[in-house]
Design an enzyme around this catalytic site. Structure first.
Site, mmCIF file in Angstrom:
data_model
loop_
_atom_site.group_PDB
_atom_site.id
_atom_site.type_symbol
_atom_site.label_atom_id
_atom_site.label_comp_id
_atom_site.label_asym_id
_atom_site.label_seq_id
_atom_site.Cartn_x
_atom_site.Cartn_y
_atom_site.Cartn_z
ATOM 1 N N GLU A 1 0.692 -1.654 -0.077
ATOM 2 C CA GLU A 1 0.073 0.050 0.569
ATOM 3 C C GLU A 1 0.621 0.976 -0.031
ATOM 4 O OE1 GLU A 1 -3.261 1.587 2.991
ATOM 5 O OE2 GLU A 1 -2.803 0.317 3.562
ATOM 6 N N LYS B 1 -9.564 2.832 -2.228
ATOM 7 C CA LYS B 1 -9.838 2.357 -1.125
ATOM 8 C C LYS B 1 -11.415 2.420 -0.391
ATOM 9 C CE LYS B 1 -7.467 1.633 3.504
ATOM 10 N NZ LYS B 1 -6.021 2.014 3.604
ATOM 11 N N CYS C 1 -5.390 -2.803 2.234
ATOM 12 C CA CYS C 1 -5.512 -2.994 3.068
ATOM 13 C C CYS C 1 -6.670 -3.168 4.506
ATOM 14 C CB CYS C 1 -4.039 -1.490 4.673
ATOM 15 S SG CYS C 1 -3.903 -2.161 5.937
ATOM 16 N N GLY D 1 22.964 10.511 27.277
ATOM 17 C CA GLY D 1 23.869 10.537 28.778
ATOM 18 C C GLY D 1 23.526 8.920 29.075
ATOM 19 N N GLU E 1 8.185 6.654 33.547
ATOM 20 C CA GLU E 1 7.780 8.114 33.671
ATOM 21 C C GLU E 1 7.533 8.934 32.479
ATOM 22 O OE1 GLU E 1 12.622 6.917 35.054
ATOM 23 O OE2 GLU E 1 11.941 7.559 33.130
#
EC number: 6.3.5.1
Length: 556
Positions: A45, A113, A149, A290, A402
């Site tokens: 697609e 589609k 799809c 880091g 977090e």
């Protein structure tokens, strides 16, 4: 009437906007099909544009250029097999997600589609027009149906194709990965096969695009739902498939069945591929991060080395007076185990300079979170300076737990260009580290063995911004936090649902509050690999300003 039909299935990795490069890949696949004697070479697609284009495809200059490139491909691929390839189409005033069949130097068919996905990462309703359901197209006297799809996720399109004479189904997809997606796809496609009685070829993209990862995993089902071919996940591949006409209709000859890894391996492969492609497609060659001695930066460093190789990864330890000797030792060990560069850049002098500069303004106040965050922002400043100086993209290392509750410093440890673990909860990070220590694959560019020391995995998590700090000082323990977040974020549940699951109401309310007030941080955060259907960014879109809270009592 022919009794055999050969297809070449090209599970390839296009780049959004690279019309020339994507066309070159399509031509190479077509050449491979021509050499193999294929009658049809099929690509997924929206291949010519890359996928997911978002609003780019609405730009007239872009979709016109894409359509012109498809016309050029038709001319270039005139002498050989038909070429099926996804791209945009204009019909009247409408813009459509289309599947082109290029034969004899022209477009012989253009499938449009019908069902436009309008959930999770997809906004196709606002981008494309919905077409009427059409019928099959013909290649070498064989009638083929190509539901695009989402059209294959609904029974009406495939049933119409079967009723109008399709002899088998070729489904072009741009289906992005989330955990356990393969099982969902195969179950749905088996349903389409059972309903229509037709063989089905599910052809998918592969590769990373921003936060999304297309995992490939192309497969073929025969009538009854039997698996006839399984292509690998997370890697490019070209496979030739032979269809044979029998008295009962067409069937696919048995092909190779690639191994489908478990969820931990697929998640890890997704993070490696997404980072590798994000770097390659944006033009970066090297990264830095880091390295704190903690588990999150350790797994991100490992992912980076597996994606790019040790020579392209720089790890930087930026200690303060609160950094423990254990963290110093663990960070250095991780870098040595991975074989990447390790730099040691203390922040004490810089921090003192900032403290002295602010002292007149802060006189009479008590040290607290502000001073802790100065350390994190100073690290971000230094890492960005190195990024600018050496042309290395900075990786950020916050896990989903977090990111969800804002346990990160904006413009500090949130600084960076990409975050591979953004959609992975902390509890899963622990297990992923253990998985990587015990497993190595050919697609990993890093060393095998125990690259992340057990001490890094087992020690209590800490930001080390003050004396004896632990994450549990500020947050519920991670199994509790992640359990509540899984209900509130991944299941879109309520406080009542959390209480019904056995969690303390006060903990659930606190997590809900942190989740909502951290939206502004996530709005400014780096993109990261999507591993679930509820990743932060396109999957979950909440207002930054939001005073609503769930005050209902639990029904227990």
């Amino acid at each position: 009437m022919a009794d055999r039909f050969r297809l070449t299935l090209a599970q390839l990795n296009p780049t959004v906007g690279d019309l020339d490069g994507n066309a070159v890949m399509a031509r190479k696949a077509w050449e491979a099909g021509r050499k193999a004697g294929a009658q049809l070479v099929a690509l997924p697609e929206m291949f010519i544009t890359g996928y997911n284009t978002q609003d780019l495809v609405m730009k007239p200059a872009f979709h016109q250029a894409a359509i012109a490139k498809l016309e050029e491909l038709a001319h270039d691929c005139a002498d050989g097999p038909a070429l099926a390839i996804g791209g945009p189409a204009l019909e009247g005033a409408g813009l459509y997600n289309a599947y082109y069949i290029l034969q004899n130097g022209r477009t012989s068919a253009c499938v449009l589609k019908h069902h436009l996905p309008n959930e999770t990462v997809f906004d196709e309703v606002r981008i494309y027009d919905s077409a009427e359901v059409g019928g099959p197209y013909v290649v070498d006297d064989v009638r083929i149906g190509s539901p695009i799809c989402e059209d294959a996720w609904h029974e009406d399109v495939t049933e119409t194709l079967a009723e109008t004479g399709a002899e088998f189904l070729l489904v072009p997809n741009g289906s992005p990965y989330y955990r356990n997606k393969m099982e969902v796809r195969q179950n749905l496609m088996v349903a389409r096969v059972v309903e229509t009685g037709l063989p089905l070829i599910y052809l998918n993209l592969v590769g990373g695009q921003d936060d999304q990862v297309f995992d490939g995993g192309t497969f073929v089902l025969n009538p009854g739902g039997e698996l006839a071919l399984q292509m690998p996940v997370f890697e490019e591949a070209i496979t030739h498939l032979d269809m044979v006409r029998t008295p009962e209709g067409w069937r696919a000859e048995q092909g190779e069945l690639a191994h489908i890894p478990d969820a931990y391996e697929q998640d890890y492969n997704a993070m490696v591929l997404s980072l590798r492609d994000y770097m390659r497609k944006t033009g970066f060659k090297r990264v830095l991060l880091g390295l704190s001695g903690g588990i999150d930066s350790a797994i991100v460093a490992t992912i980076a080395v597996d994606a790019l190789g040790p020579k392209n990864v720089r790890c930087v330890m930026l200690p303060s007076e609160y950094t423990s000797q254990s963290s110093l030792d663990d960070a250095k060990t991780v870098a040595e185990n991975l074989g990447c560069r390790y730099d040691f850049v203390p922040i004490s002098e810089g921090r003192q300079a900032v403290t002295n500069t602010l002292a007149p303004l802060f006189e009479g106040t008590e040290p607290g979170l502000t001073e802790e965050n100065i350390q994190s922002r100073l690290r971000g400043l230094l890492l960005m300076a190195m990024s600018n100086k050496f042309g290395e993209m900075l990786l950020t290392t916050g896990n989903k737990s977090e990111v969800a509750v804002g346990y990160a410093t904006i413009y500090g440890d949130m600084a960076g260009g990409y975050n591979p673990i953004k959609d992975m909860y902390k509890t899963r990070v622990f297990e992923t580290c253990r998985w990587r220590n015990a497993n190595h694959r050919d697609w990993m560019m890093g060393p095998e063995g125990e690259v992340i020391p057990p001490n890094v995995i087992d020690k209590p998590p800490s930001a080390e911004l003050r004396e004896d700090q632990k994450d549990s000082d500020s947050l519920p323990d991670y199994p509790v936090l992640d359990g509540i977040l899984e209900i509130l974020v991944d299941r879109d549940g309520s406080i009542g649902d959390c209480v019904a699951a056995g969690y303390d109401r006060a903990d659930a309310k606190r997590v809900e509050h942190l989740l909502y007030i951290s939206e502004y941080k996530r709005f400014q955060s780096a993109p990261g690999t999507r591993l679930s259907k509820h990743a932060f960014w396109l999957d979950r879109r909440y207002p930054i300003v939001n005073r609503w809270r769930d005050e209902r009592e639990a029904d227990v």
